[in-house]
Design a protein around this motif. Structure first.
Motif, mmCIF file in Angstrom:
data_model
loop_
_atom_site.group_PDB
_atom_site.id
_atom_site.type_symbol
_atom_site.label_atom_id
_atom_site.label_comp_id
_atom_site.label_asym_id
_atom_site.label_seq_id
_atom_site.Cartn_x
_atom_site.Cartn_y
_atom_site.Cartn_z
ATOM 1 N N VAL A 36 0.934 -1.241 -0.114
ATOM 2 C CA VAL A 36 0.006 0.047 -0.073
ATOM 3 C C VAL A 36 0.781 1.182 -0.085
ATOM 4 C CG1 VAL A 36 -1.723 1.229 1.387
ATOM 5 C CG2 VAL A 36 -2.107 -1.084 1.095
ATOM 6 N N MET A 37 1.962 1.292 0.724
ATOM 7 C CA MET A 37 2.853 2.378 0.872
ATOM 8 C C MET A 37 3.443 2.518 -0.542
ATOM 9 S SD MET A 37 4.788 1.901 4.557
ATOM 10 C CE MET A 37 5.875 3.185 4.232
ATOM 11 N N LYS A 38 3.966 1.533 -1.439
ATOM 12 C CA LYS A 38 4.727 1.412 -2.489
ATOM 13 C C LYS A 38 3.907 1.777 -3.524
ATOM 14 C CE LYS A 38 7.815 -1.256 -5.204
ATOM 15 N NZ LYS A 38 8.352 -2.872 -5.515
ATOM 16 N N GLU A 39 2.799 1.303 -3.912
ATOM 17 C CA GLU A 39 1.934 1.696 -5.066
ATOM 18 C C GLU A 39 1.124 2.925 -4.880
ATOM 19 O OE1 GLU A 39 2.200 -0.322 -7.712
ATOM 20 O OE2 GLU A 39 3.623 -1.688 -7.009
ATOM 21 N N LYS A 40 1.451 3.867 -5.699
ATOM 22 C CA LYS A 40 0.572 4.870 -5.590
ATOM 23 C C LYS A 40 -0.877 4.902 -6.062
ATOM 24 C CE LYS A 40 4.445 8.030 -6.705
ATOM 25 N NZ LYS A 40 4.757 9.338 -7.457
#
Length: 308
Positions: free
Chosen positions: A47-51
């Motif tokens: 969730v943090m990595k994928e915009k």
């Protein structure tokens, strides 16, 4: 006299001398805890990595995983030590710290699920207004509220319990619980019970009622719309409903154990009930969301490999 009424440590009486079997228990605990760490960390990282996942629904899901990592950190490290130890004694500060961590975890879960239910309600029942209502600012405020309320009130609960003079130090649990300590009191605990009832109502029953009301409204709307609309709506709501039912059962078991002397009837039931809400939801939640939501599954190598 002070050490008698304010003991420097507590004795966890559910532990028994298991001989070499304790190493098997330790291995099981280690595997479960590592699985919880791996599954929940993978949700948070993706969730943090994928915009494309920087949307309220996925942010709330990652909050569930953060809460699971926080809550299980209050149980598993200490549980691992106690399984291998011959002395099942926990210091007074460590006991109340464990109470605070575990209770803030357990009472944060339903407010987070209530926020998630509200998000799905707006997305399904008011789709044209969704982006104007569920802004990043609103999302941040909802998350802050979901965590701040239980963190503040549990601090009050623990503070009140820590001031009670006690007539014993035996706790019939695998970990420290507030009710187990309060039961040892030498004086009236009416104020503790009143505060506990208020916190339980505001952090468990009110969010649960809101969640049920919200999903009933969604189901009524789905009944009036097309089959395609129902399919898409239920696809996003079903994981949340399963998570809510799972956690409600787990927390009900813990409340039942706290209020009734099940430990005097069935020790196996006591052991299962006492850790269920700290094991089942942290393992099941990331599996539910990771396997059922395509946007998470296809971006998370851990879950995409399971489905391939």
């Amino acid at each position: 006299m002070e050490n008698d009424t304010f003991p420097v440590s507590f004795h966890l009486t559910l532990y028994r001398d298991q001989g070499h079997v304790k190493y098997v228990y330790f291995l099981i605990i280690l595997i479960v805890y590592l699985a919880i760490l791996l599954l929940n960390a993978s949700i948070i990282l993706v969730v943090m990595k994928e915009k494309s996942l920087h949307e309220p629904m996925y942010i709330f899901i990652s909050c569930l995983s953060v809460n699971s990592l926080y809550g299980t950190a209050g149980l598993f490290p200490r549980l691992s030590i106690d399984i291998l130890s011959d002395s099942h004694v926990i210091s007074r500060p460590a006991c109340f710290t464990q109470i605070y961590v575990i209770y803030t975890y357990s009472l944060s879960e339903l407010p987070i699920l209530a926020v998630m239910a509200y998000d799905r309600y707006v997305a399904i029942c008011q789709p044209l207004r969704y982006h104007s209502i569920m802004t990043m600012r609103t999302t941040a405020l909802l998350i802050a509220g979901a965590f701040t309320w239980p963190f503040f009130w549990i601090a009050m609960v623990v503070s009140l319990a820590s001031r009670l003079p006690l007539c014993g130090r035996a706790i019939t649990r695998l970990y420290c619980s507030n009710w187990s300590v309060v039961k040892l009191s030498c004086v009236s605990t009416a104020s503790n019970n009143a505060l506990g009832l208020f916190v339980l109502t505001s952090s468990v029953f009110l969010p649960s009622g809101f969640i049920l009301f919200t999903y009933i409204r969604i189901l009524v709307l789905c009944h009036k719309r097309s089959a395609e609309f129902r399919s898409k709506a239920l696809q996003t709501c079903l994981p949340h409903m399963v998570t809510f039912v799972t956690y409600s059962i787990a927390i009900f078991c813990d409340v039942l154990l706290n209020r009734f002397e099940l430990d005097q009837i069935m020790n196996i039931v006591t052991l299962v009930f006492s850790v269920e809400f700290l094991v089942v939801p942290p393992v099941l939640n990331p599996l539910i969301y990771g396997l059922t939501l395509p946007e998470i599954r296809k971006r998370n190598q851990l879950f995409s490999d399971c489905m391939s």
